[in-house]
Design a protein around this motif. Structure first.
Motif, PDB file in Angstrom:
ATOM      1  N   CYS A  28      39.537  39.771  43.138  1.00  0.00           N
ATOM      2  CA  CYS A  28      39.968  39.152  41.885  1.00  0.00           C
ATOM      3  C   CYS A  28      39.351  37.774  41.681  1.00  0.00           C
ATOM      4  O   CYS A  28      38.985  37.417  40.560  1.00  0.00           O
ATOM      5  N   ASN A  29      39.218  37.007  42.746  1.00  0.00           N
ATOM      6  CA  ASN A  29      38.572  35.700  42.628  1.00  0.00           C
ATOM      7  C   ASN A  29      37.107  35.834  42.244  1.00  0.00           C
ATOM      8  O   ASN A  29      36.589  35.026  41.465  1.00  0.00           O
ATOM      9  N   ALA A  30      36.430  36.857  42.750  1.00  0.00           N
ATOM     10  CA  ALA A  30      35.039  37.090  42.364  1.00  0.00           C
ATOM     11  C   ALA A  30      34.947  37.493  40.891  1.00  0.00           C
ATOM     12  O   ALA A  30      34.034  37.062  40.170  1.00  0.00           O
ATOM     13  N   PHE A 126      33.412  45.204  44.999  1.00  0.00           N
ATOM     14  CA  PHE A 126      32.475  44.080  45.072  1.00  0.00           C
ATOM     15  C   PHE A 126      31.142  44.392  44.400  1.00  0.00           C
ATOM     16  O   PHE A 126      30.478  43.494  43.906  1.00  0.00           O
ATOM     17  N   ALA A 127      30.780  45.667  44.330  1.00  0.00           N
ATOM     18  CA  ALA A 127      29.554  46.051  43.627  1.00  0.00           C
ATOM     19  C   ALA A 127      29.697  45.890  42.120  1.00  0.00           C
ATOM     20  O   ALA A 127      28.698  45.826  41.401  1.00  0.00           O
ATOM     21  N   ARG A 128      30.925  45.785  41.617  1.00  0.00           N
ATOM     22  CA  ARG A 128      31.179  45.743  40.174  1.00  0.00           C
ATOM     23  C   ARG A 128      31.709  44.409  39.660  1.00  0.00           C
ATOM     24  O   ARG A 128      31.793  44.210  38.461  1.00  0.00           O
ATOM     25  N   GLY A 133      33.354  41.148  35.397  1.00  0.00           N
ATOM     26  CA  GLY A 133      33.851  39.825  35.015  1.00  0.00           C
ATOM     27  C   GLY A 133      33.077  39.260  33.835  1.00  0.00           C
ATOM     28  O   GLY A 133      33.649  38.692  32.903  1.00  0.00           O
ATOM     29  N   THR A 134      31.757  39.422  33.874  1.00  0.00           N
ATOM     30  CA  THR A 134      30.901  38.959  32.776  1.00  0.00           C
ATOM     31  C   THR A 134      31.208  39.735  31.498  1.00  0.00           C
ATOM     32  O   THR A 134      31.336  39.154  30.418  1.00  0.00           O
ATOM     33  N   ASP A 135      31.331  41.050  31.621  1.00  0.00           N
ATOM     34  CA  ASP A 135      31.643  41.879  30.455  1.00  0.00           C
ATOM     35  C   ASP A 135      32.985  41.500  29.835  1.00  0.00           C
ATOM     36  O   ASP A 135      33.123  41.489  28.615  1.00  0.00           O
ATOM     37  N   ALA A 136      33.967  41.200  30.666  1.00  0.00           N
ATOM     38  CA  ALA A 136      35.288  40.825  30.143  1.00  0.00           C
ATOM     39  C   ALA A 136      35.188  39.584  29.268  1.00  0.00           C
ATOM     40  O   ALA A 136      35.788  39.519  28.194  1.00  0.00           O
ATOM     41  N   ALA A 137      34.421  38.608  29.716  1.00  0.00           N
ATOM     42  CA  ALA A 137      34.235  37.387  28.927  1.00  0.00           C
ATOM     43  C   ALA A 137      33.567  37.707  27.589  1.00  0.00           C
ATOM     44  O   ALA A 137      34.008  37.238  26.538  1.00  0.00           O
TER      45      ALA A 137
END
Length: 163
Positions: A28-30, A126-128, A133-137
């Motif tokens: 989650c932190n990643a 971890f592969a995703r 995270g970028t897509d969510a933003a």
């Protein structure tokens, strides 16, 4: 020719709330790091972002609902990771958190980017994390701009809907 509405997509001037589950904290932190990096790259400032944590994915919808009720946000982001175990609990948490997030967004007319990973193992997670995270933003920004722009374009306001 069919008319197409295309809003200007920019993070400038938006206020985004992030709710992150603490369960599977490293994953989650990643997700959070990738998400915040992209939000800042898209024009938001640190002051434009509120970040809160909850124990797990099942608690995310309630926290999102509370943020919606504040009426201070243009969009929200849900972050978490549900890793399959040996029991039915994985299916329950995955399905119910997803349904809860969708319900909150629809009930409150709030764009919510759902970046709660549902994976078989930590390696898949971890592969995703960076991509998700970028897509969510990006999704949160685009949907906030769409919501605001379309509201102005067609003259719809949520106040008219309630009247």
């Amino acid at each position: 020719m069919i008319e197409q509405f295309k809003p200007e997509i920019t993070g400038k001037g938006l206020r985004i709330g992030i709710v992150q589950a603490r369960f599977n904290e490293d994953i989650c932190n990643a997700l959070l790091n990738a998400c915040v990096t992209e939000l800042l790259a898209q024009g938001l400032t640190e002051e434009d972002i509120l970040y809160i944590t909850v124990p797990g994915a099942l608690e995310v919808p309630l926290a999102l609902q509370m943020l919606c009720q504040s009426e201070e946000f243009d969009a929200l982001i849900a972050l978490g990771a549900v890793v399959r175990g040996e029991t039915y609990h994985f299916d329950l948490v995955s399905n119910e958190s997803g349904a809860g997030i969708t319900k909150v967004g629809l009930d409150h007319n709030m764009p919510i980017a759902n970046a709660i990973l549902t994976v078989e193992n930590d390696e898949q997670a971890f592969a995703r994390v960076v991509e998700k995270g970028t897509d969510a933003a990006r999704v949160a920004i685009e949907m906030a701009c769409l919501y605001e722009g379309l509201d102005e374009f067609i003259g719809f306001t949520s106040d008219e809907e309630e009247a």
